[in-house]
Write an enzyme that holds these catalytic residues in place. Sequence first.
Site, short mmCIF file in Angstrom:
data_model
loop_
_atom_site.label_atom_id
_atom_site.label_comp_id
_atom_site.label_asym_id
_atom_site.label_seq_id
_atom_site.Cartn_x
_atom_site.Cartn_y
_atom_site.Cartn_z
CG ASN A 49 18.78 -24.05 14.95
OD1 ASN A 49 18.37 -24.64 15.95
ND2 ASN A 49 18.47 -22.78 14.70
CE LYS A 50 25.03 -27.66 18.91
NZ LYS A 50 26.47 -27.88 19.22
CE LYS A 51 17.88 -21.56 21.82
NZ LYS A 51 18.04 -20.06 21.88
CD GLU A 52 15.22 -24.04 14.66
OE1 GLU A 52 14.81 -22.89 14.45
OE2 GLU A 52 15.62 -24.82 13.76
CG ASP B 152 15.51 -17.58 5.68
OD1 ASP B 152 14.73 -18.42 6.14
OD2 ASP B 152 15.60 -16.41 6.10
#
Length: 320
Positions: free
Chosen positions: A201-204, A269
């Site tokens: 995701n964007k944060k990751e 998921d």
Amino acid sequence: MDSRLLAGVKDINILVIGDLMIDHYMWGKFERISPEAPVPIVDITHEDVTLGGAGNVLKNLNSFGVIADIVSVIGNDSSADELCALLNEAKVALSGICREPSRTTSKKSRILASKHQMMRFDKESKVSINTESEDFIISFVKANVKKYKVILISDYLKGTLTHKVLAQVISCARKNNVTVIVDPKGNNYAKYAGASIIKPNKKEAAAATGIDIVDQESLRLAAETLQNQTFADAIVVTLSEEGMAICTDHFEIIPTKASEVFDVTGAGDTVLASIGICIAVGMDIKQACIFANHAAAIVVSKIGSAVTTVNDVLAHIKNG
């Protein structure tokens, strides 16, 4: 999108490798504050237990009509027995389950009231699995890899996916032309080197690259950086309410399809499972992400770790 391709979903074989856990939900009513401390009192009305973590990927695949296999390491405790019973209910074979006595099987318990999560408490191990467990996973994959079109790697940083496991699994899959799709965690994506598709995701993505993602250009730079680090064929960055970004030999953004967001639990998921089935039946990465975008839009409109079906997603695409 050619929906006829998805008619073959029931005939594909997919392997899930990752951190298995139990999702435990306690539903109740909140009507007053405790006289003992300034905390809410929730009167529990009912409880649910279901497969979580990599198990939620299995649930999504099952809902799409695919009975997938799982390889994972759990403890040898009462939660492990409960987890295996849930796998049996889902008609998932236990041949890929390794019990490691020193581990605590992951169980996440959530208290929900008035459609809101009030609290979560976890009981689990986070240390890496031992050498015997690593060898079990690697041996299972090498013995069975030719059965599968796609391997989905679901990393929750609970210790199952060690560097040794990932290197051996990805290498084996590459040699046998099996697509590896990773839902990553942590800041070191070098451990996923050689995977076909990586889906942060964007944060990751920001944490893994050190790039502050504030606009489309910084997003493109982060995705390209991850692709250069991992040699992946594609990086797919999920953007919550903003949709998804795909980085292959070019970069593009697919807008979101969600109208209301109640709970993002398990949405990653759903995206992993969705992309997996689409790639397995022969769709390209853009088609797969469009399908996954619609699937995610459906599940985030529900409370808890929800799933959807192929027909529901196709109807959502038609109406969207």
